[in-house]
Write an enzyme that holds these catalytic residues in place. Sequence first.
Site, short mmCIF file in Angstrom:
data_model
loop_
_atom_site.label_atom_id
_atom_site.label_comp_id
_atom_site.label_asym_id
_atom_site.label_seq_id
_atom_site.Cartn_x
_atom_site.Cartn_y
_atom_site.Cartn_z
N LYS A 79 0.84 -1.20 0.00
CA LYS A 79 0.00 0.00 0.00
C LYS A 79 0.87 1.25 0.00
CE LYS A 79 -3.93 1.96 2.60
NZ LYS A 79 -4.82 1.75 3.77
N SER A 154 -9.69 1.90 3.00
CA SER A 154 -8.79 2.63 2.12
C SER A 154 -7.77 1.74 1.39
CB SER A 154 -8.04 3.69 2.94
OG SER A 154 -7.22 3.06 3.93
N SER A 178 -9.92 -0.63 7.22
CA SER A 178 -9.38 -0.39 5.88
C SER A 178 -8.74 -1.60 5.21
CB SER A 178 -8.36 0.75 5.92
OG SER A 178 -9.00 1.95 6.27
#
Length: 486
Positions: A79, A154, A178
């Site tokens: 990420k 996210s 997330s």
Amino acid sequence: MDLMSLTATELGRKIKAKEVSVTEAVTAALEAIEKRESMVHSFVTVDKEGALSCAKEVQRKIDDGTLSGPLAGVPAAVKDNMCTKGLLTTCSSKILSNFMPTYTASAVLNLKEAGMVVIGKTNMDEFAMGSTTETSAYGVTKNPWNTEHVPGGSSGGSCAAVAAEECSVALGSDTGGSIRQPSSFCGVTGLKPTYGTVSRYGLIAYGSSLDQIGPVAKDVTDCAALLEAIASYDSKDSTSIRRESYHFTEALVDDVKGLKIGIPRDYFGAGLDEDVRAAVLAAAKALEEKGAIVEEFDLGLVEYAIPAYYIIACAEASSNLARFDGVKYGYRTTDYEGLHNMYKKSRSEGFGAEVKRRIMLGSFVLSSGYYDAYYLKALRTKALIKQEFDKAFAKYDVILGPAAPTTAPKIGQSLGDPIKMYLGDIYTISVNLAGLPGISLPCGTDRAGLPIGLQLIGDCFKENNIIRAAYAYERTRAYEHSPVAR
């Protein structure tokens, strides 16, 4: 044979047996990215040259016996809020569009030390603020099951990359769900560890008391193996905890006889989609048939989790994001008069709407006259929520419920109504407030063919309980590949 259709541990075994080279595995991932990225847009940065160079070095270490772990040679994505030395790290924000870190996050270093090859950085909601991966400055990530729908957020880029089989596994971060919510939306498995289990050093902070890095994978075995690789005590992180054991793969046993599972009645009230309700309760029934003891119970203070979370997270965000001012690194406006004007214009132009909204909310609740009324009250509520979970875990080994109240919404549906988007985190947020471990894994699809996620929550440092229950349930159904990956 499509190497990316294998689980990470299956691919690792083939590499160890010399049936497949590391370069072949990495090339397969890069080819999948080239083929599918125009449809899915999981990545912000793809490091083709770096990955192929690393593959040769990893192969040499596997051949000479230096690397022997189950994931050595496996391609992984990270990420884009975890620092990677010499590789762009943007947090999917314009304000960090040119940021090249001088060091690598501890979790990513651990991943590399296990012999895994980082192929790129995945798209995300800007600074992890969002639940759909639509707030990214680099465009929307799409759900591999239906590209008209969001992947969640996210960590939507990481989950979509695994679901689209552009990589074998990925790292995400979980502040209020997330990892678990996008895993649910994308039909993959994601695990949020106990707070402090994985070092946050090098993770660009959103809410420091809530953030935790965790694995995203096709199945529970891969999740356990990846968590084993990245979890460690780190003196560079003041919230890191030295645990007695990091042997998460020991819990991969198909036996839940006598395991006590609690189902909160509060999680099955108004707002829960009927298809989601049916799939989650069917999963509970499957575990019961395998010998688990399943009971319903009342979990208090559920309705206070969302306001407490957003007050605390936004307060911490307003403090954490103050460092992005255009002075030392990142985006700086080109036209300004004086220092204060440069601050204002750089931040106004560099941050997106959702980030600005949360900074403003955080600054408000921390301001004089409102600190006691909002922030301190939220901290007290957080402590009470932890007490409710302590009471529940005095009786149950695992808490079972949905990961999200619905399946993935269509692109564009959520951003117009931020409150509705925030309410979608109702089942995941409490886990972060209490610092608990939680896992989301597929448990079916709705009538539109979109994945549904089952969430299992454990007590602090009891990841092995949820891994054991998740693994046992997973044995009852085959993994379904997303349409993009088929």
